[in-house]
Design a protein around this motif. Structure first.
Motif, PDB file in Angstrom:
ATOM      1  N   GLN B  21      15.474 -50.847  59.427  1.00 34.65           N
ATOM      2  CA  GLN B  21      14.328 -50.686  58.526  1.00 34.65           C
ATOM      3  C   GLN B  21      14.265 -51.828  57.513  1.00 34.65           C
ATOM      4  N   ALA B  24      12.671 -54.729  59.396  1.00 36.80           N
ATOM      5  CA  ALA B  24      11.250 -54.521  59.693  1.00 36.80           C
ATOM      6  C   ALA B  24      10.416 -54.574  58.416  1.00 36.80           C
ATOM      7  N   TYR B  25      10.939 -53.968  57.362  1.00 37.14           N
ATOM      8  CA  TYR B  25      10.185 -53.976  56.094  1.00 37.14           C
ATOM      9  C   TYR B  25      10.080 -55.401  55.551  1.00 37.14           C
ATOM     10  N   THR B  34       5.084 -55.557  62.003  1.00 37.20           N
ATOM     11  CA  THR B  34       6.446 -55.152  62.359  1.00 37.20           C
ATOM     12  C   THR B  34       6.474 -53.704  62.815  1.00 37.20           C
ATOM     13  N   ALA B  35       7.474 -53.373  63.603  1.00 35.23           N
ATOM     14  CA  ALA B  35       7.652 -51.989  64.033  1.00 35.23           C
ATOM     15  C   ALA B  35       9.139 -51.698  64.149  1.00 35.23           C
ATOM     16  N   TRP B  36       9.467 -50.442  63.895  1.00 36.69           N
ATOM     17  CA  TRP B  36      10.865 -49.985  64.001  1.00 36.69           C
ATOM     18  C   TRP B  36      10.840 -48.663  64.731  1.00 36.69           C
ATOM     19  N   ILE B  37      11.756 -48.470  65.640  1.00 40.24           N
ATOM     20  CA  ILE B  37      11.838 -47.146  66.278  1.00 40.24           C
ATOM     21  C   ILE B  37      13.300 -46.811  66.553  1.00 40.24           C
ATOM     22  N   PRO B  38      13.684 -45.564  66.254  1.00 38.08           N
ATOM     23  CA  PRO B  38      15.081 -45.174  66.485  1.00 38.08           C
ATOM     24  C   PRO B  38      15.264 -44.626  67.893  1.00 38.08           C
ATOM     25  N   PRO B  63       6.928 -50.863  70.772  1.00 34.27           N
ATOM     26  CA  PRO B  63       8.020 -51.005  69.808  1.00 34.27           C
ATOM     27  C   PRO B  63       9.390 -50.943  70.499  1.00 34.27           C
ATOM     28  N   HIS B  64       9.391 -50.521  71.769  1.00 30.43           N
ATOM     29  CA  HIS B  64      10.656 -50.469  72.509  1.00 30.43           C
ATOM     30  C   HIS B  64      10.946 -51.876  73.027  1.00 30.43           C
TER      31      HIS B  64
END
Ligand SMILES: Cc1ncc(C[n+]2csc(CCOP(=O)(O)OP(=O)(O)O)c2C)c(N)n1
Ligand code: SF4
Ligand SMILES: [Mg+2]
Lengths: 286, 181, 367
Positions: B21, B24-25, B34-38, B63-64
């Motif tokens: 994060q 991405a931030y 930007t993108a973030w994925i858990p 985002p993957h």
């Protein structure tokens, strides 16, 4: 404090009379469509009388459940919503949370409240929702033609227990009032019957207390009323009424199972031991 | 065209999600999309957790990240799983305190950082992933250190100024370790 | 670069969209991958003057919503596939009662317990009513965190406009990912006054309000059906929404929603670099479905084939095939099991389709 109804007068054929018995304002003029001898009508009337006496007709919102009372909104004269089978207490929760000034009534049968809606019942009670539930226990599925209900008693014949309810196959009649009384969210729960004049009067007292619990923001309240379904029990109305008084009450003992008002008095008495017992006049047993 | 795709992986609790994060931030305030994925659910229960970060100067597709050009592995299982996935020319940062393997690949840039040791020096082992991020970004240089600091301040409540300071120090400690080796 | 951008998860952005729309009631039951919704609601809805209930089940949640909506509040629930199945009973009653509400489905992979990975297997359920009886729900399909907020916001508006449940059909990827969001187009609004029909405490003298779904006589039911059908027809005319990307000169048109539509965009860009003239048509409302515009593409001489990419075994492709009605070959490129697309997953079959627009490998044949 309850409003004392004014003495009403009516004119019939030019003659002036004092009205001593009439239709409660909270009932519409539509005649009941329940079977002759069925207690649904009796119970509707008691609920309507209480609502009139408390002066809350225009605050009331009713939940019609699915069962013989599915059209209860045809008879009660206030805002109403008809709910899916078993879901009345979830719908009631939504209404009450959004409109806390309303007085929410849920009117349900045993199949609705104690079978398909068991989860909704227990959790609405456990959350202490300010809702008043009238639970009509007639030990059968009336509307669908007399199948076994969760409250059908051992040995009772229904269309799905043709040899009589056998606990080894299908378990025992479920006692909702006793169960709900264990929950801290419940302010008032009582079981009454409607098999004679005295029990009908007691039922009315209980209904009023149940509404009081809601009006005073105490918690969930329910009155379980043992009722008859003479048609599906295949009995005459008189035999059915007798069977309620003689057989059903053995399995479902009438009584008050939870009563925060009585607990209040109990506590007040304990806190002030010098005061005499006579000062507490309210009778809690119904 | 800029298209940065990262996978940060390690044990749950190492702060993997958080550093993703941060990155991405920081990318966002730098003006990128930007993108973030858990990785979510049971997968993150079994011990290893990972997150994906995408930074681009164009609208982001998935985002993957299926072929990352930047990977941080904080433990041995993560090394085994993600080291082969690093795109040619990409960057791999390895926490040598928990992953003792080294990469045989010559087509990627791998850096070996004793993140836990450095975190302890800074003051707390929970900073282990932030140390790795500092080293990672020293290689990547896609987002500025100032924006990484901003990201740390965004994520950690203002009331925990002590924690913000620790994180910032850990980030620079990682960066310095890399630059000094 | 807007200074308004905040970085947040799709599931949380959806809640912010709801607050801005004046949502005052949320009931839900935990299920991955939408848990951030009840969590965020439970934390913040009180500050917006609303109420949160963690219900005992999804069945209870949707029925609480029915009560809250009947009592006049803007109300929302959210779940993921197995929980949405349980809600179908309530959605049917709410649709029939003509009550507005918003239901979000962060779709995961089914059938059964399946897994928690992103999927699109609930398309039929969402676009065909989903529960028993003949009804429809307005269904919006977001493909970004921005749209999670925006479409929940819009869903409240549409639900009230038509007095109908509105669904937000998302997927695990969109719900779980974090992205920048700009809320400047979503001002806080006062929910509309519904006292002319809702259940409430009132002064003596007004007609009582009755909400019911039971009409025992067919003669009574028929006009109700007719009223609903007419409403649905009006919705179909008024509310179709879609967007397109590079489709003006496209020879192969991709149709996709949700997270695959994002991958499609990347595939189109990469494809155009190698000379494939690709474009995207992305339905925003999947009910009502943009049949008309897809038909127009199908009728254009330029378009050689239409490719539908879905994370399921072929659901939206049936709507597309219906729109195309045999005018051009329709191809289906799926992803199963909760796996996600890469651009190459789409480009490879598309190259083959360019060589042979009737390529049997991917040709969608209605059986
Ligand atoms: C989901 C669902 N299952 C079954 C029914 C059919 N059904 C209607 S009323 C009823 C039983 C009602 O029994 P009870 O609640 O005891 O009410 P009574 O008629 O005895 O007053 C059933 C099973 C239904 N309406 N909905
Ligand atoms: S079927 Fe039974 S419960 Fe129903 S109205 Fe008749 S007597 Fe009453
Ligand atoms: Mg019954």
């Amino acid at each position: 404090m309850e409003a004392v109804p004014e003495k009403k007068r009516v004119t019939v054929d030019g003659q002036d009379y004092e009205l001593v018995f009439g239709r409660p304002a909270s009932l519409t003029s539509k005649p009941f469509t329940y079977c002759p001898g069925c207690n649904h009508g009796t119970i509707h009337r008691l609920v309507a009388e209480v609502i009139d006496e408390l002066g809350i007709q225009h605050r009331c919102v009713g939940m019609a459940s699915v069962g013989c009372s599915v059209f209860s909104y045809e008879f009660f004269d206030f805002d109403f919503i008809s709910c899916a089978h078993g879901r009345a207490l979830a719908v009631a929760t939504g209404v009450k949370r959004v409109q806390p000034d309303t007085v929410v009534l849920s009117y349900q049968g045993d199949g609705d409240l104690a079978a398909i809606g068991t989860a909704e019942t227990i959790h609405a009670a456990n959350r202490g929702e300010r809702i008043t539930t009238i639970f009509v226990n007639n030990a059968i599925y009336g509307m669908t033609g007399g199948q076994m209900a969760p409250t059908t008693i051992i040995g009772q014949r229904t269309t799905t227990t043709p040899e009589g309810r056998d606990e080894h196959r299908i378990g025992w009649p479920i006692r909702m009032s006793e169960m709900l009384a264990l929950l801290p969210g419940v302010a008032f729960v009582a079981r009454t019957t409607c098999h004679d004049a005295k029990s009908i009067l007691k039922t009315k007292v209980a209904i009023k207390k149940a509404f009081r619990a809601q009006l005073e923001d105490r918690g969930f309240s329910m009155v379980e009323i043992l009722s008859n379904c003479n048609v599906n029990w295949r009995m005459t109305p008189q035999d059915a009424v007798n069977w309620v008084g003689e057989e059903m009450t053995k399995v479902f003992p009438p009584g008050t199972y939870k009563d925060v008002f009585a607990e209040d008095q109990e506590k007040a008495r304990a806190d002030a031991p010098s005061k005499t017992k006579a000062q507490s006049s309210e009778k809690t047993e119904v | 065209m800029l298209l940065e795709e990262y996978i940060f992986a390690g044990f749950g609790g190492q702060g993997i999600m958080t550093i993703g994060q941060f990155a991405a931030y920081a990318g966002m305030i730098q003006g990128y999309d930007t993108a973030w994925i858990p990785s979510y659910g049971p997968e993150s229960r079994g011990g290893t957790a990972n997150c994906n970060v995408v930074i681009s100067d164009d609208v982001i597709g998935s985002p993957h990240t299926h072929s990352p050009n930047g990977v941080i592995v904080m433990n041995a299982p993560s090394f085994d799983r993600f080291e082969p996935e690093v795109r040619k020319g990409g960057v791999l940062v390895v926490n040598t305190n928990l992953a003792t393997q080294s990469s045989e690949r010559s087509d990627i840039k791998a850096a070996y950082v004793p993140c836990a040791d450095i975190a302890l020096e800074v003051g707390n082992e929970i900073l282990v992933s932030v140390v790795a991020l500092g080293a990672f970004n020293a290689l990547k240089k896609v987002v500025s250190d100032e924006n990484m600091e901003q990201a740390i301040k965004w994520k950690i409540p203002q009331a925990r100024k002590d924690l913000i300071d620790l994180n910032v120090r850990a980030y620079y400690a990682g960066k310095e370790y890399l630059e000094s080796t | 670069m807007s200074a308004q951008r905040v970085f947040m998860k799709g599931n949380e952005a959806a809640c912010e969209g709801a607050f801005r729309a004046g949502c005052k009631f949320f009931a839900g039951y935990p299920i991955t991958p939408q848990n951030e919704v009840p969590e965020y609601m439970s934390k913040h809805i009180w500050d917006h003057g609303g109420t949160f209930i963690q219900s005992e089940s999804e069945v209870a949640a949707i029925n609480m919503l029915m009560g809250a909506s009947a009592a006049g509040a803007r109300a929302m629930t959210s779940s993921s596939s197995p929980g949405i199945s349980l809600k179908q009973e309530g959605i049917s009653y709410i649709a029939m009662s003509e009550l507005p509400c918003v239901v979000m489905n962060v779709v995961r992979c089914g059938p059964g317990l399946g897994n928690i990975a992103p999927h699109q297997g609930d398309y039929f359920q969402a676009t065909r009513g989903g529960g028993h009886g003949d009804y429809r729900t307005i269904t919006l399909a977001p493909n970004s965190v921005q749209e999670m907020a925006q479409f929940v916001y819009l869903a409240f508006e549409l639900a009230d406009k038509w007095r109908n449940p509105a669904l937000v059909l998302s997927d695990g990827t969109i719900g779980q990912m974090m992205e920048p969001v700009d809320f400047s187009e979503m001002p806080y609004v006062e929910p509309p006054d519904k006292s002319d029909w809702c259940l409430n405490a009132h002064q003596e003298g007004r007609e009582r309000h009755l909400i019911t779904t039971i009409y025992l006589l067919a003669e009574d039911m028929a006009p109700v059906h007719e009223r609903l059908v007419k409403k649905y027809e009006r919705i179909k005319k008024a509310e179709v929404r879609y967007t397109d990307y590079m489709s003006d000169d496209a020879e192969i048109l991709i149709v996709a929603i949700g997270s695959p539509s994002r991958v499609a965009r990347s595939a189109i860009k990469a494809g155009r670099e190698e000379g494939l003239k690709l474009g995207l048509l992305r339905p925003i409302t999947v009910w009502p479905f943009p049949y008309g515009v897809i038909r127009q593409y199908a009728e254009s001489d330029r378009v050689k084939a239409i490719v539908v990419t879905e994370m399921n075994w072929g659901q939206m492709v049936e709507d597309v095939a219906m729109a195309v009605s045999g005018k051009k070959p329709v191809h289906f490129v799926p992803k199963h099991g909760g796996l996600t697309f890469t651009p190459e997953d789409m480009l490879e079959p598309i190259r083959a389709i360019r060589e042979n627009p009737m390529n049997p490998e991917t040709l969608w044949v209605q059986t």
